[in-house]
Design an enzyme around this catalytic site. Structure first.
Site, PDB file in Angstrom:
ATOM      1  N   ASN A 127     -10.672  -3.132  -6.099  1.00 40.82           N
ATOM      2  CA  ASN A 127      -9.850  -2.195  -6.866  1.00 40.82           C
ATOM      3  C   ASN A 127     -10.417  -1.851  -8.247  1.00 40.82           C
ATOM      4  O   ASN A 127      -9.979  -0.890  -8.881  1.00 40.82           O
ATOM      5  CB  ASN A 127      -8.410  -2.710  -7.010  1.00 40.82           C
ATOM      6  CG  ASN A 127      -7.595  -2.570  -5.743  1.00 40.82           C
ATOM      7  OD1 ASN A 127      -6.660  -3.332  -5.506  1.00 40.82           O
ATOM      8  ND2 ASN A 127      -7.946  -1.610  -4.886  1.00 40.82           N
ATOM      9  N   ASP A 147       0.817  -1.215   0.000  1.00 44.88           N
ATOM     10  CA  ASP A 147       0.000   0.000   0.000  1.00 44.88           C
ATOM     11  C   ASP A 147       0.855   1.272   0.000  1.00 44.88           C
ATOM     12  O   ASP A 147       1.965   1.269   0.531  1.00 44.88           O
ATOM     13  CB  ASP A 147      -0.891  -0.024   1.257  1.00 44.88           C
ATOM     14  CG  ASP A 147      -2.032   0.960   1.167  1.00 44.88           C
ATOM     15  OD1 ASP A 147      -2.289   1.497   0.068  1.00 44.88           O
ATOM     16  OD2 ASP A 147      -2.664   1.209   2.210  1.00 44.88           O
TER      17      ASP A 147
HETATM   18  C1  FPP Z   1      -2.103   0.127  -3.211  1.00 41.68           C
HETATM   19  O1  FPP Z   1      -1.608   1.447  -3.215  1.00 41.68           O
HETATM   20  C2  FPP Z   1      -1.583  -0.603  -4.371  1.00 41.68           C
HETATM   21  C3  FPP Z   1      -2.332  -1.223  -5.326  1.00 41.68           C
HETATM   22  C4  FPP Z   1      -3.810  -1.234  -5.297  1.00 41.68           C
HETATM   23  C5  FPP Z   1      -1.714  -1.895  -6.495  1.00 41.68           C
HETATM   24  C6  FPP Z   1      -0.487  -2.708  -6.204  1.00 41.68           C
HETATM   25  C7  FPP Z   1       0.102  -3.101  -7.497  1.00 41.68           C
HETATM   26  C8  FPP Z   1       1.410  -3.146  -7.773  1.00 41.68           C
HETATM   27  C9  FPP Z   1       2.473  -2.880  -6.778  1.00 41.68           C
HETATM   28  C10 FPP Z   1       1.847  -3.418  -9.196  1.00 41.68           C
HETATM   29  C11 FPP Z   1       1.871  -4.790  -9.681  1.00 41.68           C
HETATM   30  C12 FPP Z   1       2.243  -5.891  -8.767  1.00 41.68           C
HETATM   31  C13 FPP Z   1       3.095  -6.910  -9.036  1.00 41.68           C
HETATM   32  C14 FPP Z   1       3.010  -8.156  -8.206  1.00 41.68           C
HETATM   33  C15 FPP Z   1       4.081  -6.871 -10.130  1.00 41.68           C
HETATM   34  P1  FPP Z   1      -2.619   2.663  -3.377  1.00 41.68           P
HETATM   35  O2  FPP Z   1      -2.791   2.948  -4.823  1.00 41.68           O
HETATM   36  O3  FPP Z   1      -3.888   2.345  -2.649  1.00 41.68           O
HETATM   37  O4  FPP Z   1      -1.840   3.817  -2.682  1.00 41.68           O
HETATM   38  P2  FPP Z   1      -2.489   5.057  -1.903  1.00 41.68           P
HETATM   39  O5  FPP Z   1      -3.213   4.483  -0.718  1.00 41.68           O
HETATM   40  O6  FPP Z   1      -1.296   5.862  -1.516  1.00 41.68           O
HETATM   41  O7  FPP Z   1      -3.393   5.762  -2.871  1.00 41.68           O
END
Ligand code: FPP
Length: 248
Positions: free
Chosen positions: A76, A28
């Site tokens: 998501n 996250d």
């Molecule tokens: C949460 O951060 C992250 C996600 C919903 C996506 C995670 C995906 C990756 C790291 C990319 C692909 C993964 C692999 C295994 C190659 P957020 O967007 O909720 O962050 P925020 O809370 O700061 O908005």
């Protein structure tokens, strides 16, 4: 003469002979990481995906048996289409590269979640990775994709009910061990340690059943900045705790 402050030796705090068997991570904070740099959110996901690779490789090197990461939840899809597409694109890129590297690292890549709504090309890659993985015996990385803990439990309940209807089982026969065989994680030991970076203190529908006795570690560091040093801190915190599993 100015002294250079020695870098904190976080590795020294970890007993590498007593590592958790299974570590799970909610990756996250990618969006906030990007925002702080005046970049689009998608740049945060790219940095997060790169960090996934760094941390997964390190986990393999120190000898963890299982690593599970939350890459895309059933919730998501509510994000803007552009962001969802960017995450799918990153998954494709990293999967393709992983397929090439798997031979060398002997890492087993598995997927937890309902892959059916994913783009066909990505689904096909997941299937291919799963098949190649059968040949290896190294660390198992579980990528949670279109995964939700409640959704997983509903699917398990449906599958068990279908087995009962087909005369293969009866409600009385169901045990905790039996139910766990209907989950995506069938055969995988429960996570010992669940890490959530970015300062959020929630479980967010992640491994609800499996994390019943997991130790939790939270940090304000955002996922793209979650370095090996941060992992050492999490491992040291885990090792400092007394796990009683409901006993004394
Ligand atoms: C949460 O951060 C992250 C996600 C919903 C996506 C995670 C995906 C990756 C790291 C990319 C692909 C993964 C692999 C295994 C190659 P957020 O967007 O909720 O962050 P925020 O809370 O700061 O908005």
């Amino acid at each position: 003469m100015a002294f250079l402050k020695p870098k904190e030796d976080t590795a020294a705090q970890v007993d590498f002979d007593r590592l958790p068997r299974h570590v799970a991570i909610i990756m996250d904070g990618n969006g906030r990481w990007a925002k702080r740099r005046g970049l689009p959110r998608t740049a945060g996901h790219a940095a997060g995906a790169e960090n996934f690779r760094t941390i997964a490789t390190y986990c393999k090197n120190i000898g963890l048996d299982y690593l599970t990461v939350y890459a895309f939840s059933t919730e998501n899809w509510k994000r803007p289409l552009e962001e969802v597409s960017a995450i799918m694109g990153l998954l494709k890129k990293y999967l393709l590269e992983s397929i090439e590297k798997m031979e060398r690292d002997r890492i087993r890549l598995h997927f937890f979640g309902d892959l059916s709504p994913l783009p066909a090309e990505l689904r096909e890659m997941c299937g291919r990775t799963d098949a190649i993985s059968q040949r290896y015996d190294g660390m198992q990385v579980n990528v949670c994709l279109n995964y939700g803990g409640r959704d997983e439990l509903v699917r398990a309940a449906r599958a068990f009910a279908a087995d009962c209807a087909a005369g293969k089982s009866t409600p009385e026969q169901l045990t905790e061990e039996g139910l766990s065989q209907y989950l995506y994680s069938a055969g995988v030991p429960d996570p010992d340690l669940v890490i959530r970076p970015s300062g959020e203190l929630r479980i967010s529908n992640f491994l609800l059943w499996q994390s019943a006795y997991a130790e939790f570690y939270y940090t304000d560091v955002l996922w793209p900045d979650f370095s090996k040093e941060e992992l050492h801190k999490a491992l040291a915190a885990y090792q400092s705790r007394s796990r009683r599993f409901g006993g004394v």
